[in-house]
Write a protein that holds these residues in place. Structure first.
Motif, PDB file in Angstrom:
ATOM      1  N   LYS A  32      -6.447   1.706  -7.478  1.00 56.11           N
ATOM      2  CA  LYS A  32      -6.291   3.099  -7.076  1.00 56.11           C
ATOM      3  C   LYS A  32      -7.521   3.469  -6.253  1.00 56.11           C
ATOM      4  O   LYS A  32      -8.651   3.349  -6.728  1.00 56.11           O
ATOM      5  CB  LYS A  32      -6.162   3.994  -8.303  1.00 56.11           C
ATOM      6  CG  LYS A  32      -5.903   5.446  -7.965  1.00 56.11           C
ATOM      7  CD  LYS A  32      -5.716   6.253  -9.237  1.00 56.11           C
ATOM      8  CE  LYS A  32      -5.452   7.715  -8.918  1.00 56.11           C
ATOM      9  NZ  LYS A  32      -5.281   8.493 -10.164  1.00 56.11           N
ATOM     10  N   CYS A  60       0.862  -1.174   0.000  1.00 56.35           N
ATOM     11  CA  CYS A  60       0.000   0.000   0.000  1.00 56.35           C
ATOM     12  C   CYS A  60       0.905   1.233   0.000  1.00 56.35           C
ATOM     13  O   CYS A  60       1.801   1.337   0.833  1.00 56.35           O
ATOM     14  CB  CYS A  60      -0.853  -0.073   1.261  1.00 56.35           C
ATOM     15  SG  CYS A  60      -1.965   1.279   1.474  1.00 56.35           S
ATOM     16  N   PHE A  72      -2.564   3.683  -3.568  1.00 53.44           N
ATOM     17  CA  PHE A  72      -2.466   2.509  -4.432  1.00 53.44           C
ATOM     18  C   PHE A  72      -2.356   1.272  -3.569  1.00 53.44           C
ATOM     19  O   PHE A  72      -1.577   1.228  -2.613  1.00 53.44           O
ATOM     20  CB  PHE A  72      -1.242   2.598  -5.350  1.00 53.44           C
ATOM     21  CG  PHE A  72      -1.399   3.621  -6.429  1.00 53.44           C
ATOM     22  CD1 PHE A  72      -2.148   3.333  -7.564  1.00 53.44           C
ATOM     23  CD2 PHE A  72      -0.819   4.870  -6.305  1.00 53.44           C
ATOM     24  CE1 PHE A  72      -2.298   4.283  -8.559  1.00 53.44           C
ATOM     25  CE2 PHE A  72      -0.971   5.815  -7.298  1.00 53.44           C
ATOM     26  CZ  PHE A  72      -1.714   5.525  -8.429  1.00 53.44           C
ATOM     27  N   ARG A 127      -3.807  -6.351 -10.538  1.00 49.06           N
ATOM     28  CA  ARG A 127      -2.857  -6.327  -9.422  1.00 49.06           C
ATOM     29  C   ARG A 127      -2.855  -5.008  -8.673  1.00 49.06           C
ATOM     30  O   ARG A 127      -2.499  -4.969  -7.511  1.00 49.06           O
ATOM     31  CB  ARG A 127      -1.457  -6.619  -9.930  1.00 49.06           C
ATOM     32  CG  ARG A 127      -1.298  -8.061 -10.335  1.00 49.06           C
ATOM     33  CD  ARG A 127       0.111  -8.386 -10.640  1.00 49.06           C
ATOM     34  NE  ARG A 127       0.923  -8.148  -9.460  1.00 49.06           N
ATOM     35  CZ  ARG A 127       2.233  -8.219  -9.440  1.00 49.06           C
ATOM     36  NH1 ARG A 127       2.884  -8.520 -10.521  1.00 49.06           N
ATOM     37  NH2 ARG A 127       2.903  -7.987  -8.343  1.00 49.06           N
ATOM     38  N   GLN A 128      -3.202  -3.906  -9.343  1.00 49.28           N
ATOM     39  CA  GLN A 128      -3.103  -2.605  -8.689  1.00 49.28           C
ATOM     40  C   GLN A 128      -4.466  -1.909  -8.673  1.00 49.28           C
ATOM     41  O   GLN A 128      -5.150  -1.860  -9.687  1.00 49.28           O
ATOM     42  CB  GLN A 128      -2.085  -1.730  -9.411  1.00 49.28           C
ATOM     43  CG  GLN A 128      -1.772  -0.459  -8.653  1.00 49.28           C
ATOM     44  CD  GLN A 128      -0.739   0.372  -9.370  1.00 49.28           C
ATOM     45  OE1 GLN A 128      -1.020   0.946 -10.414  1.00 49.28           O
ATOM     46  NE2 GLN A 128       0.463   0.414  -8.826  1.00 49.28           N
ATOM     47  N   GLU A 172      -1.458  -2.610  -4.028  1.00 50.18           N
ATOM     48  CA  GLU A 172      -0.861  -3.539  -4.977  1.00 50.18           C
ATOM     49  C   GLU A 172      -0.910  -4.948  -4.405  1.00 50.18           C
ATOM     50  O   GLU A 172      -0.445  -5.186  -3.292  1.00 50.18           O
ATOM     51  CB  GLU A 172       0.584  -3.132  -5.267  1.00 50.18           C
ATOM     52  CG  GLU A 172       1.203  -3.905  -6.386  1.00 50.18           C
ATOM     53  CD  GLU A 172       2.563  -3.342  -6.743  1.00 50.18           C
ATOM     54  OE1 GLU A 172       3.556  -4.039  -6.475  1.00 50.18           O
ATOM     55  OE2 GLU A 172       2.615  -2.224  -7.274  1.00 50.18           O
TER      56      GLU A 172
END
Length: 108
Positions: free
Chosen positions: A76, A30, A40, A73-74, A42
């Motif tokens: 926002k 994070c 973010f 995977r990520q 991750e």
């Protein structure tokens, strides 16, 4: 035993997380911390498993919640409407969770 001479018994099954579960939880990142407008999250790999992402106050109040299948995977996370303060980012799939301390600092 009760009045009818019956005994109550309970069975609990405790299972350890699998190595892939541990890799999933241990690999969560994070950033940035402290955060301002966004954060973010991750994940270590795409798992296509249901996932709940919650931002909690330190008293446990749910500030933000996002339920989705983890196919990227990520992530926002928009924090523009979240006041400055300390929070917990809780990531889990219903049986496994990881809590990550997060500091949000909004510009005035």
């Amino acid at each position: 035993t009760d009045a009818h001479n019956c005994k109550l018994s309970r069975t609990f099954i405790i299972s350890e997380p699998s190595s892939s579960d541990n890799q999933f939880l241990d690999g969560i990142r994070c950033y940035p911390v402290p955060a301002r407008d966004h954060l973010f999250l991750e994940l270590p790999f795409q798992s296509n498993r249901p996932c709940v992402i919650r931002l909690l106050s330190l008293t446990g109040q749910v500030i933000l919640e996002n339920r989705e299948v983890v196919s990227v995977r990520q992530h926002k996370i928009d924090l523009k409407k979240i006041p400055s303060g300390s929070y917990i980012l809780r990531v889990g799939d219903g049986s496994l969770t990881r809590d990550i301390p997060v500091q949000i600092i909004q510009s005035k």
